[in-house]
Design an enzyme around this catalytic site. Sequence first.
Site, PDB file in Angstrom:
ATOM      1  N   ALA A  19       0.813  -1.219   0.000  1.00  0.00           N
ATOM      2  CA  ALA A  19       0.000   0.000   0.000  1.00  0.00           C
ATOM      3  C   ALA A  19       0.849   1.273   0.000  1.00  0.00           C
ATOM      4  CB  ALA A  19      -0.943  -0.011   1.198  1.00  0.00           C
ATOM      5  N   LEU A  21       2.913   2.595   2.225  1.00  0.00           N
ATOM      6  CA  LEU A  21       2.620   3.336   3.464  1.00  0.00           C
ATOM      7  C   LEU A  21       3.839   3.968   4.123  1.00  0.00           C
ATOM      8  CD1 LEU A  21       0.198   0.716   5.092  1.00  0.00           C
ATOM      9  CD2 LEU A  21      -0.415   2.796   3.851  1.00  0.00           C
ATOM     10  N   VAL A  26      12.183   2.996   0.494  1.00  0.00           N
ATOM     11  CA  VAL A  26      12.132   3.060  -0.965  1.00  0.00           C
ATOM     12  C   VAL A  26      11.292   1.919  -1.560  1.00  0.00           C
ATOM     13  CG1 VAL A  26      13.578   3.107  -3.042  1.00  0.00           C
ATOM     14  CG2 VAL A  26      14.421   4.136  -0.933  1.00  0.00           C
ATOM     15  N   ALA A  27      11.488   0.704  -1.057  1.00  0.00           N
ATOM     16  CA  ALA A  27      10.761  -0.443  -1.627  1.00  0.00           C
ATOM     17  C   ALA A  27       9.257  -0.289  -1.417  1.00  0.00           C
ATOM     18  CB  ALA A  27      11.251  -1.739  -0.990  1.00  0.00           C
ATOM     19  N   SER A  28       8.869   0.149  -0.227  1.00  0.00           N
ATOM     20  CA  SER A  28       7.437   0.302   0.064  1.00  0.00           C
ATOM     21  C   SER A  28       6.799   1.286  -0.921  1.00  0.00           C
ATOM     22  CB  SER A  28       7.249   0.775   1.516  1.00  0.00           C
ATOM     23  OG  SER A  28       6.048   1.495   1.679  1.00  0.00           O
ATOM     24  N   HIS A 137       0.276   3.335  10.233  1.00  0.00           N
ATOM     25  CA  HIS A 137      -0.081   1.903  10.168  1.00  0.00           C
ATOM     26  C   HIS A 137       0.697   1.066  11.167  1.00  0.00           C
ATOM     27  CE1 HIS A 137       3.510   1.903   7.579  1.00  0.00           C
ATOM     28  NE2 HIS A 137       3.508   0.593   7.559  1.00  0.00           N
ATOM     29  N   ARG A 138       1.848   1.578  11.637  1.00  0.00           N
ATOM     30  CA  ARG A 138       2.645   0.816  12.589  1.00  0.00           C
ATOM     31  C   ARG A 138       2.366   1.262  14.030  1.00  0.00           C
ATOM     32  NH1 ARG A 138       7.769  -2.090  10.819  1.00  0.00           N
ATOM     33  NH2 ARG A 138       6.568  -3.423  12.184  1.00  0.00           N
ATOM     34  N   GLU A 174      11.707   2.373  17.287  1.00  0.00           N
ATOM     35  CA  GLU A 174      11.464   1.344  16.263  1.00  0.00           C
ATOM     36  C   GLU A 174      12.019  -0.008  16.681  1.00  0.00           C
ATOM     37  OE1 GLU A 174      10.064   2.021  12.852  1.00  0.00           O
ATOM     38  OE2 GLU A 174       9.294   3.858  13.742  1.00  0.00           O
ATOM     39  N   ARG A 214      13.384   7.872  12.330  1.00  0.00           N
ATOM     40  CA  ARG A 214      12.297   7.248  13.095  1.00  0.00           C
ATOM     41  C   ARG A 214      12.658   6.985  14.558  1.00  0.00           C
ATOM     42  NH1 ARG A 214       9.231   2.504   9.847  1.00  0.00           N
ATOM     43  NH2 ARG A 214       9.764   2.989   7.711  1.00  0.00           N
ATOM     44  N   HIS A 250      16.069   2.362   8.786  1.00  0.00           N
ATOM     45  CA  HIS A 250      16.426   1.774  10.084  1.00  0.00           C
ATOM     46  C   HIS A 250      17.914   1.446  10.039  1.00  0.00           C
ATOM     47  CE1 HIS A 250      12.074   0.098  10.562  1.00  0.00           C
ATOM     48  NE2 HIS A 250      12.228   1.120  11.380  1.00  0.00           N
ATOM     49  N   CYS A 368      14.731  -8.063   9.217  1.00  0.00           N
ATOM     50  CA  CYS A 368      13.507  -7.375   9.666  1.00  0.00           C
ATOM     51  C   CYS A 368      12.508  -8.382  10.205  1.00  0.00           C
ATOM     52  CB  CYS A 368      12.825  -6.659   8.510  1.00  0.00           C
ATOM     53  SG  CYS A 368      13.786  -5.375   7.750  1.00  0.00           S
TER      54      CYS A 368
HETATM   55  N1  SUG Z   1      14.104  -2.711   8.725  1.00  0.00           N
HETATM   56  C1  SUG Z   1      13.291  -3.326   9.516  1.00  0.00           C
HETATM   57  N2  SUG Z   1      13.668  -3.779  10.636  1.00  0.00           N
HETATM   58  N3  SUG Z   1      11.982  -3.472   9.198  1.00  0.00           N
HETATM   59  C2  SUG Z   1      11.416  -3.231   7.931  1.00  0.00           C
HETATM   60  C3  SUG Z   1      10.057  -2.664   8.083  1.00  0.00           C
HETATM   61  C4  SUG Z   1       9.384  -2.421   6.759  1.00  0.00           C
HETATM   62  C5  SUG Z   1       8.081  -1.676   6.941  1.00  0.00           C
HETATM   63  N4  SUG Z   1       7.367  -1.597   5.653  1.00  0.00           N
HETATM   64  C6  SUG Z   1       6.098  -1.229   5.616  1.00  0.00           C
HETATM   65  O1  SUG Z   1       5.440  -0.995   6.608  1.00  0.00           O
HETATM   66  C7  SUG Z   1       5.464  -1.131   4.231  1.00  0.00           C
HETATM   67  C8  SUG Z   1       3.975  -1.392   4.229  1.00  0.00           C
HETATM   68  C9  SUG Z   1       3.331  -0.982   2.945  1.00  0.00           C
HETATM   69  O2  SUG Z   1       3.778  -0.040   2.301  1.00  0.00           O
HETATM   70  O3  SUG Z   1       2.311  -1.604   2.567  1.00  0.00           O
HETATM   71  C10 SUG Z   1       8.328  -0.278   7.491  1.00  0.00           C
HETATM   72  O4  SUG Z   1       8.665   0.622   6.710  1.00  0.00           O
HETATM   73  O5  SUG Z   1       8.234  -0.097   8.716  1.00  0.00           O
END
Ligand code: SUG
Length: 444
Positions: A19, A21, A26-28, A137-138, A174, A214, A250, A368
Amino acid sequence: MKHFEANFDGLVGPTHNYAGLSFGNVASLNNAALVSNPKAAAKQGLQKAKALADLGMIQGMLAPQERPDLNTLRRIGFSGSDAQVLQQVAKTAPALLNACCSASSMWTANAATVSPSADTRDGKLHFTPANLVDKLHRSIEPITTGRILTATFNDPHYFHHHNHLPEHNSFGDEGAANHTRLCQEYGHAGVELFVYGQEATNPHAPKPLKYPARQTLEASMAIARLHQLEEDNCVFIQQNPDVIDQGVFHNDVIAVGNQNVLFYHEQAFLNTQAKLDEIKRKLDTELYFIEVPTAKVAINDAVKSYLFNTQIITLPSGEMAIIAPTDCQENPAVYAYLNELLTLNTPIKQVLYFDVKQSMQNGGGPACLRLRVAMNEREVAAVNQHTLLNDALFARLNAWVDKHYRDRLSTQDLADPQLVIESRTALDELTQIMKLGSVYPFQR
Ligand SMILES: N=C(N)NCCC[C@H](NC(=O)CCC(=O)O)C(=O)O
């Protein structure tokens, strides 16, 4: 007495989706709106966890959270039946629906910070769930995380569970993603490294310009106090703000440690030399600082491949292995570096690659997905044994995933009231399999 470092991996929940979020991850952002495969995601995670158990490691599983989070949706004013709540939020505020449906609790490196009993004044193992306030969301994870941790580490004689820190940016926390412990043996007092992105109460201190930091120093120091750590056993290190601005959201995206090894990128920290000297002063053992230069691996390659989001584990033989995502094999510079690393004179003797792409596409690598808990044998015996992965639990969890999980999910599917029923049915069964009691809002 024997001591170990156990890994507790997050079981991927039934609503795993993309989503977009996480601003700064970058990947998200790049993979927002991809169609996910929750079934494959859960199985990839289970395969990786089982492989570690088969290597002779102690491996546990942490249950996922209840999503969609209808409690939060009701708290912010959506009302009526579950189906009506979903319909209203999907129509008027789809971003809030997405935030309440993420399976982000799978990344248990962000579940909590853990200090082993060898480091703490009261000789207990301490847990503080991360408040994760930087992302909506977290930020809705910590209460249930605390319940799941308490049900997993359920003997107050050995385990001390704290509340999460105050829910404010000054205490952005975190969890273990920004915490590494160096030691000679897991059962000896070690040095806990707390890596933070910014000092919340000092406007003159360095901080990133583009993406959020964070973790704050204030949060890290609060954890060290709560966990009853000695000043001589803590080192607080600032993450280099420039790399946060390049997607290192992170510290575990740029550094990882195990026992007497710290594996990190040249650009990971501020004041690197002074901090390494402080570690040496505080930990009297032979230390291996493995610094990866930019000339060999650029930050961009580290972020794409997750070279540092690897797990360094000590095998029962005493040798160390790196658990890496297959993405590291696919990146020529990173693959060449890992092959070279095996020829260097360090305790790391093998690299094992795992496909965790469903998680990687949301910015979550092997490290992670796991929460490390160093324990002695009495503490291991005090853990809820139904959470420890063996052949029987592995078979049971795979069958459970096959029964309840979908093999495709898009953000459009999140308003489907059937998904609530599927998810609750699955989680209710899971709490029985893992003997967790009533940890979910729908069970209380
Ligand atoms: N590096 C560590 N320890 N954890 C990785 C967490 C990835 C998580 N991604 C997300 O929450 C993406 C959810 C989304 O986009 O749907 C975050 O950014 O918090």
